[in-house]
Enzyme design. Structure first.
Site, PDB file in Angstrom:
ATOM      1  N   GLU A 196      37.102  41.440  73.846  1.00 56.31           N
ATOM      2  CA  GLU A 196      36.541  42.675  73.293  1.00 56.31           C
ATOM      3  C   GLU A 196      37.005  42.989  71.873  1.00 56.31           C
ATOM      4  O   GLU A 196      37.474  44.087  71.601  1.00 56.31           O
ATOM      5  CB  GLU A 196      36.922  43.856  74.196  1.00 56.31           C
ATOM      6  CG  GLU A 196      36.415  43.735  75.607  1.00 56.31           C
ATOM      7  CD  GLU A 196      36.829  44.910  76.482  1.00 56.31           C
ATOM      8  OE1 GLU A 196      36.053  45.261  77.363  1.00 56.31           O
ATOM      9  OE2 GLU A 196      37.920  45.471  76.283  1.00 56.31           O
ATOM     10  N   HIS A 204      42.436  45.034  70.541  1.00 57.43           N
ATOM     11  CA  HIS A 204      43.437  45.640  71.432  1.00 57.43           C
ATOM     12  C   HIS A 204      44.821  45.675  70.782  1.00 57.43           C
ATOM     13  O   HIS A 204      45.834  45.475  71.447  1.00 57.43           O
ATOM     14  CB  HIS A 204      43.497  44.881  72.768  1.00 57.43           C
ATOM     15  CG  HIS A 204      42.257  45.049  73.600  1.00 57.43           C
ATOM     16  ND1 HIS A 204      42.070  46.113  74.449  1.00 57.43           N
ATOM     17  CD2 HIS A 204      41.139  44.278  73.703  1.00 57.43           C
ATOM     18  CE1 HIS A 204      40.891  45.988  75.057  1.00 57.43           C
ATOM     19  NE2 HIS A 204      40.301  44.890  74.609  1.00 57.43           N
ATOM     20  N   ASP A 245      48.644  46.489  74.127  1.00 59.40           N
ATOM     21  CA  ASP A 245      47.254  46.935  74.010  1.00 59.40           C
ATOM     22  C   ASP A 245      47.213  48.089  73.021  1.00 59.40           C
ATOM     23  O   ASP A 245      48.245  48.454  72.440  1.00 59.40           O
ATOM     24  CB  ASP A 245      46.685  47.326  75.395  1.00 59.40           C
ATOM     25  CG  ASP A 245      45.203  46.974  75.504  1.00 59.40           C
ATOM     26  OD1 ASP A 245      44.429  47.444  74.653  1.00 59.40           O
ATOM     27  OD2 ASP A 245      44.818  46.236  76.426  1.00 59.40           O
TER      28      ASP A 245
HETATM   29  C1  TNX Z   1      37.841  45.190  80.047  1.00 52.60           C
HETATM   30  S1  TNX Z   1      37.906  42.381  80.856  1.00 52.60           S
HETATM   31  C2  TNX Z   1      39.022  44.768  79.440  1.00 52.60           C
HETATM   32  C3  TNX Z   1      40.208  45.644  79.511  1.00 52.60           C
HETATM   33  C4  TNX Z   1      39.964  46.870  80.346  1.00 52.60           C
HETATM   34  C5  TNX Z   1      39.103  46.499  81.535  1.00 52.60           C
HETATM   35  C6  TNX Z   1      38.882  47.626  82.503  1.00 52.60           C
HETATM   36  C7  TNX Z   1      38.839  42.376  79.596  1.00 52.60           C
HETATM   37  C8  TNX Z   1      39.276  41.052  79.215  1.00 52.60           C
HETATM   38  N1  TNX Z   1      39.178  43.518  78.920  1.00 52.60           N
HETATM   39  O1  TNX Z   1      40.659  45.996  78.234  1.00 52.60           O
HETATM   40  O2  TNX Z   1      41.188  47.399  80.734  1.00 52.60           O
HETATM   41  O3  TNX Z   1      37.856  46.052  81.072  1.00 52.60           O
HETATM   42  O4  TNX Z   1      38.228  47.187  83.661  1.00 52.60           O
END
Ligand code: TNX
Length: 553
Positions: A335, A272, A194
């Site tokens: 994301e 990420h 990440d």
């Molecule tokens: C969203 S849900 C993310 C993560 C975070 C998390 C915290 C998702 C696929 N990605 O990068 O750690 O929320 O709840």
């Protein structure tokens, strides 16, 4: 006594369970009858395996029982003994089911090794909780005589462990695997990379770990207080990091496999990825180098979509596939903010050359390159549900995190994915995000990311929820709980957030709906809490006086 007749006669006596007092099995089995007697495991007991397919399970049980009992428990190839393991071809038990009869001896049979292992886990739960102790406890080891036939509802029974935000040492991962296996969970989705750290040695790109595995500090308190420049970012300035060598990974994968847990590795892309971009700036979209990220939250740093970057991802995944036999390889896909692509002339030009309409298509293009690569190596891509729009190979699976059972808002994502031929793993952030608070009284809890997810909400979650059509339902492989670790710096804290909620998850994943019952679950949890105490697994204590009053804990 060990022939097929015994296997057959065991079946008709069994009734469906109403959780007889004293039995505290988690997850609750499919069929259970209590025979009203007891059997005692004595120091001279012999564990036998009737055929070579039953050997591993017999040895594993002996290994699991020895520390607490202090008994020698020799394991022999034999069809008689005190605890007898045998493989049978009873197809009604499925790939992972088992049958267990405790009468004047213990007889455990199953079509496969996984079932024998699960039967042995049930046997451990029938013994006093002290049996989970790593040191010898001097006492008698009695268990109730029972007949059980049992098999899981879903084949994906997972937990996602995020070791990218905080590195978790190898032995802690092994302990976590043991705790999962005892609950008959079978998939560990391992979030290895990440923005804040890269945790797996890749021989071709050594800087991923010499540089990418380390950050110079970690945000102090909740990251939200610094968001949008509210306050200048404050970090503890303590260097944090660590990574698994390829030898470590092999050891962990083997350890999990011996406990019938598949490890699904995740290399998150194209977002990420700041830790990798810190190590190799040419993978990014910026003129200036960046450091491994020290704070949390969604972010705009993203890989560039050049062919050379796709090749980098393939090289990494090639090494990952050599280490992980999992049929599924997780490539994240969540994301991925597109602003760095939008504002970059070179990337706009690439988009035009590739005939892509917008940067969403660019993301789909990127993921599709990776999908083709995985498919060419006989693996299946799995990604967060953002990948579903991209026209992937039919056998790519979707981790459905925007699944909400209360307002159907995520339903379309699943139906579209299933219509395109994709399997689904239900990883709902409204019911299965174990990084959320366990109490409304946040000040009484360790700092967490936010939201509120009490045990009862997890327990009552039904992954095949109203509104899904038949096709979508048939594509649901199972369920998974998420342990995003932004606010979980060590195993102790991860365990606190995971348990007891992962016990509820185990029951969603394994137990048929008609046998689920929150009241008896809480009763059974009283014993499970003792098992956790005996094995030094940290867990959030259930307030048993208040537990049946929803959302008041
Ligand atoms: C969203 S849900 C993310 C993560 C975070 C998390 C915290 C998702 C696929 N990605 O990068 O750690 O929320 O709840």
């Amino acid at each position: 006594m060990m022939d097929k007749t015994e296997t057959k006669t065991a079946q008709p006596a069994i009734q469906t369970p109403a959780t007889p007092a004293g039995l505290a099995l988690i997850p609750q089995p499919a069929e259970l009858a209590v025979l009203g007697r007891e059997w005692e495991l004595k120091s001279g007991a012999i564990i036998a395996y009737a055929d070579s397919g039953a050997r591993h399970a017999a040895e594993r049980l002996a290994e699991q029982l020895r520390p607490a009992t202090g008994f020698e428990l020799p394991v022999r190839p034999d069809s008689t003994g005190d605890i007898i393991f045998k493989t049978t071809n009873d197809s009604s038990l499925g790939e992972e089911g088992y049958a267990l009869r405790v009468s004047d001896h213990v007889f455990l049979w199953a079509p496969g090794e996984a079932g024998l292992f699960y039967g042995a886990q049930t046997l451990r739960q029938l013994l006093p909780p002290d049996v989970y102790s790593p040191v010898t406890v001097s006492r008698t080891w009695k268990l109730p005589a029972v007949e059980i036939r049992d098999l899981p509802r879903f084949k994906w029974r997972g937990l996602m462990l995020d070791v990218a935000r905080y590195f978790m040492p190898k032995n802690d991962v092994l302990k976590f695997i043991d705790t999962m296996a005892a609950l008959k969970l079978n998939t560990l989705h391992w979030h290895l990379t990440d923005d804040q750290g890269w945790r797996i040695e890749i021989k071709k790109y050594p800087k991923l770990t010499t540089v990418g595995a380390w950050r110079d500090g970690t945000v102090v308190g909740h990251a939200e207080q610094y968001r949008d420049g509210k306050k200048p970012l404050k970090t503890d300035e303590v260097r944090h990091g660590g990574f698994y060598t390829q030898d470590d990974v092999r050891e962990i994968v083997d350890y999990a496999a011996a406990r019938h847990i598949t490890i699904v590795p995740e290399i998150d892309m194209p977002g990420h990825m700041q830790a990798a971009i810190a190590a190799y700036p040419e993978l990014g979209c910026m003129d200036k180098p960046v450091a491994v990220r020290t704070t949390w939250g969604p972010w705009n740093v993203i890989l560039n979509p050049e062919d050379s970057t796709v090749q980098f991802c393939k090289d990494v995944l090639a090494e990952v596939m050599d280490l992980f036999p999992s049929p599924y390889i997780h490539i994240g896909g969540d994301e991925a903010a597109k602003d760095q692509w939008e504002s970059n002339e070179r990337i706009q030009q690439l988009r035009e050359e590739r005939g892509l309409k917008d940067m969403h298509e660019m993301q789909s293009w990127f993921i599709r390159q990776i999908d083709d690569f995985l498919v060419s190596r006989n693996r299946r891509l799995v990604g967060w549900d953002e990948i579903a729009e991209g026209g992937l190979a039919k056998n790519a699976a979707v981790m459905w995190w925007r699944a909400t059972d209360f307002d159907n808002s995520g339903t379309q994502i699943a139906m579209d994915a299933a219509a395109a031929g994709h399997d689904l793993i239900v990883a709902s952030n409204s019911a299965l995000y174990f990084d959320y608070y366990q109490s409304k009284n946040e000040s009484a809890e360790p700092l967490a990311i936010g939201e509120f997810l009490p045990l009862e909400t997890v327990y009552s979650f039904e992954p095949v929820f109203v509104g899904l059509d038949e096709k979508t339902t048939s594509h649901i492989l199972g369920v998974q709980g998420q342990l995003w670790a932004e606010y979980m710096p060590n195993l102790k804290h991860v365990e606190y957030m995971a348990f007891p909620r992962a016990c509820a998850l185990a029951e969603i994943a394994w137990t048929r709906i008609e046998h689920k019952n929150y009241t008896t679950f809480l009763e059974r949890m009283k014993v499970q809490e003792k098992r956790f105490d005996a094995s030094a697994v940290n867990h959030r204590k259930i307030n048993h006086d208040a537990a049946l009053t929803p959302n008041k804990k």
